[in-house]
Every structure is written in structure tokens, then in C-alpha cells.
Design an enzyme around this catalytic site. Structure first.
Site, mmCIF file in Angstrom:
data_model
loop_
_atom_site.group_PDB
_atom_site.id
_atom_site.type_symbol
_atom_site.label_atom_id
_atom_site.label_comp_id
_atom_site.label_asym_id
_atom_site.label_seq_id
_atom_site.Cartn_x
_atom_site.Cartn_y
_atom_site.Cartn_z
ATOM 1 C CB VAL A 132 -0.980 0.006 1.194
ATOM 2 C CG1 VAL A 132 -0.246 0.211 2.533
ATOM 3 C CG2 VAL A 132 -2.066 1.044 1.009
ATOM 4 C CD GLU A 223 11.533 -8.473 -1.483
ATOM 5 O OE1 GLU A 223 10.691 -7.660 -1.912
ATOM 6 O OE2 GLU A 223 12.635 -8.133 -1.027
ATOM 7 N NE ARG A 271 8.181 16.775 6.599
ATOM 8 C CZ ARG A 271 8.628 17.151 5.419
ATOM 9 N NH1 ARG A 271 7.912 17.937 4.650
ATOM 10 N NH2 ARG A 271 9.805 16.737 5.000
#
Ligand SMILES: *[C@@H]1O[C@H](CO)[C@@H](O)[C@H](O)[C@H]1NC(C)=O
Ligand SMILES: *[C@@H]1O[C@H](CO)[C@@H](O)[C@H](O)[C@H]1NC(C)=O
Ligand SMILES: *[C@@H]1O[C@H](CO)[C@@H](O)[C@H](O)[C@H]1NC(C)=O
Ligand SMILES: *[C@@H]1O[C@H](CO)[C@@H](O)[C@H](O)[C@H]1NC(C)=O
Ligand SMILES: *[C@@H]1O[C@H](CO)[C@@H](O)[C@H](O)[C@H]1NC(C)=O
Length: 274
Positions: A132, A223, A271
Site C-alpha cells: 500500500v 519476499e 509530519r
């Protein structure tokens, strides 16, 4: 330099200039296909990334095909409201919370398999599974479709296999010994027909569970197991690093058209602006 237009087993590697878009469009215009896309949005990833992922997918991913995006989440109430183009829909599924991100990405294999069996196999002709924390930047179309699709990792596509971060410990099911291997594939994107993706995720889940029984975790988690799968069962179609660009630094001249950027940093949200 390696030949990056076709593999030794004759699988094409798709680049911006390796296909004829009008021919492909004509071919698929009569096929009435549906393309599925699974994405896992859990914990912080949900609020930081899912909205941008969906909006960019709507703009660039298989824009002329019917698309179903399967969102797997641990918190329904945080799914952003986005309205998609008329060919695109999404479906949301609740999954259980995992404490470690490694477990999220490993459990993903098992969960995708369950959903393919339950419903996805009846709903789509092709299925992609993606991380995502990415954003689509450019047209990502039918040129990427195939029976089993692997993504070249943009850090290692020019290297030779002995330098790949494969799992090298023979006590892991993901082990690929030195002197062997083809490419290093990125688990941020893989796909194929639902039957093929089911084989991929089942084999990976089995490898992960067997390793767990031996108290072993492969160096790059799911992976590593995906790379082992594609080493044993060669992918039929490979996407060049243009289709999942991971490096923020520079851009080699062969990369002309970035379709998807991986590990895109959602700075506004990170942030804390909202
Ligand atoms: C790579 O292989 C293809 C197909 O065999 C061939 O047409 C092409 O010229 C080769 N490219 C390089 C750079 O060797
Ligand atoms: C295209 O496929 C969809 C869903 O698979 C189906 O509902 C629709 O009737 C099909 N359209 C045509 C023209 O075949
Ligand atoms: C889900 O999100 C809602 C809204 O942000 C929050 O109030 C709730 O605590 C979350 N639930 C869990 C289980 O994290
Ligand atoms: C492989 O993993 C096993 C189990 O974790 C460990 O005991 C062994 O030392 C490892 N072998 C190498 C060559 O690293
Ligand atoms: C996928 O690869 C096969 C050969 O493995 C090839 O015939 C087919 O055209 C490729 N698909 C696309 C969309 O290029």
C-alpha cells in the site's frame, strides 16, 4: 550487462517501449476482463497511505478495464471515502491485527489465498497483489498482464544473482544457494491469474510456516519465499523497474517512465498536518 528485454526462459520483460499499446487495447477491448488488486492497509499504513494509493490507482491502474480493489484492513472505520471511476470498485475485508509488520506481510500470503478460494477466483480474470505504501505515477495497463507476473526489484535488476539478498541458509525453505538464481523480485508487486496467484501464495505461506516451526525467519520475510517460488516456477511475464521504482536517488537512463513509486513517503501525513 544482462539482457533485460527477455529472460532465458523466454518471458518478456515489459518496458515503456516494449509493447504496442494500440494492439493490446484492441485485443482487450473485446475480452471483457476484470482485474483484481489486493492491498493490505493496517495500522499506520491505513491512514498514511491508503487514500493516495486508491486515488492514484483509480487514475492510472487498468483505467479501461473493470477493476476490483480488495482492501484488507484491521480497522474498518478508518477506510477513507474515495469515489472511483465507473469501471472501478472496492471491497473491504476485516483481518486480524498482527503485532509485527513482518507478521503482517507473512500472514498476507495466507489471507490472499483464503480470499481467492472464497470469492476472488469467481470475480476476476487477473489478480495483482501490491504493497500500500506506493503511488501510481503513470499509466499501468494491460501490458503487465500474464499468467504469473513478477516484478524486478529496482535495487538489483542490473546485478548478478550472487549479489542478491536471497535467503542463503539451507535450514530455510527459502534458501537459494550461491551460484543459482535468476533475478531478485520485489514482493511489493506480484500477480497472475487467480489460479496461479493461489499457487504462489500457498507455497509461500507453506514455506513461511515450516520455517516458523523451525524457529527460522527468512532474511527478507515473505519476499525471500516469493523469490524461492519464482526460482522454482519461472514467471511468464516480468515487469521492469519502471513498474515499481524503489530508489529515490537518480534515475538510470533506461528508466523513462515510472509507473509506480514504492515506499513513497506521505510527508504531509507523516509530519502530522492531518
Ligand atoms: C535481448 O534479446 C532479444 C531477444 O532475443 C534481442 O532481440 C535483443 O537484441 C537482445 N538485447 C541485447 C541488449 O542483447
Ligand atoms: C462482462 O463481464 C461482466 C462480469 O464478469 C458481466 O456482468 C457482463 O455481462 C459482461 N459483458 C459482456 C458484454 O459480456
Ligand atoms: C479504529 O479507528 C477508530 C477511528 O479512528 C478508533 O477510534 C478505534 O480505536 C480504532 N480501533 C482499533 C481496534 O484500533
Ligand atoms: C542457519 O540457521 C541455523 C538456525 O538458525 C543456524 O544455527 C546456522 O548457524 C545458520 N547457518 C549459517 C551458515 O548461517
Ligand atoms: C506474457 O508472456 C507471454 C509469454 O510468456 C507472452 O506470450 C504474452 O504476450 C505476455 N503478455 C503480455 C501482455 O505481454
Amino acid at each position: 550487462m544482462r539482457n533485460l528485454s527477455i529472460t532465458e526462459w523466454a518471458a518478456p520483460i515489459v518496458w515503456h517501449d516494449s509493447y504496442d499499446q494500440s494492439v493490446l487495447e484492441k485485443y482487450y477491448a473485446h475480452r471483457n476482463i476484470t482485474v483484481g488488486l489486493t492491498v493490505f492497509a493496517v495500522g499506520r499504513y491505513l491512514q498514511y497511505y491508503l487514500g493516495r494509493f486508491l486515488l492514484s490507482a483509480d487514475k492510472f491502474f487498468m483505467t479501461d478495464q473493470r477493476v476490483i480493489i480488495y482492501i484488507m484492513t484491521d480497522n474498518f472505520s478508518r477506510i477513507p471515502w474515495v469515489s472511483l471511476n465507473r469501471h472501478h470498485t472496492f471491497k473491504v475485508f476485516q483481518i486480524k491485527q498482527e503485532k509485527r509488520w513482518q507478521d503482517v506481510s507473512m500472514m498476507r500470503m495466507k489471507t490472499i489465498g483464503e480470499h481467492i478460494v472464497d470469492h476472488i477466483q469467481h470475480e476476476v480474470d487477473f489478480l495483482f497483489c501490491m504493497d500500500v505504501d506506493q503511488v501510481f505515477r503513470n499509466r499501468y495497463g494491460v501490458e503487465t498482464l500474464g499468467e504469473s507476473v513478477a516484478q524486478l526489484h529496482s535495487f538489483w535488476y542490473q546485478e548478478y544473482p550472487d549479489l542478491f539478498p536471497y535467503e542463503r541458509n539451507a535450514s530455510s525453505e527459502a534458501d537459494i544457494p550461491r551460484g543459482q538464481g535468476d533475478f531478485y523480485y520485489h514482493a511489493a508487486v506480484f500477480g497472475g491469474t487467480p489460479a496461479q496467484v493461489l499457487r504462489i501464495v500457498r507455497e509461500c505461506a507453506k514455506g513461511i510456516m515450516n520455517d516458523k516451526k523451525n524457529n527460522f525467519e527468512a532474511v527478507r520475510h515473505d519476499e525471500s519465499h516469493l523469490n524461492k517460488y519464482f526460482f522454482l516456477h519461472k514467471p511468464t511475464n516480468i515487469s521492469s523497474p519502471e513498474y515499481c521504482r524503489a530508489s529515490p536517488l537518480g534515475r538510470p537512463s533506461c528508466i523513462k517512465s515510472v509507473r509506480l513509486s514504492w515506499n513513497f513517503k506521505n510527508y504531509e501525513l507523516l509530519r502530522g498536518k492531518q
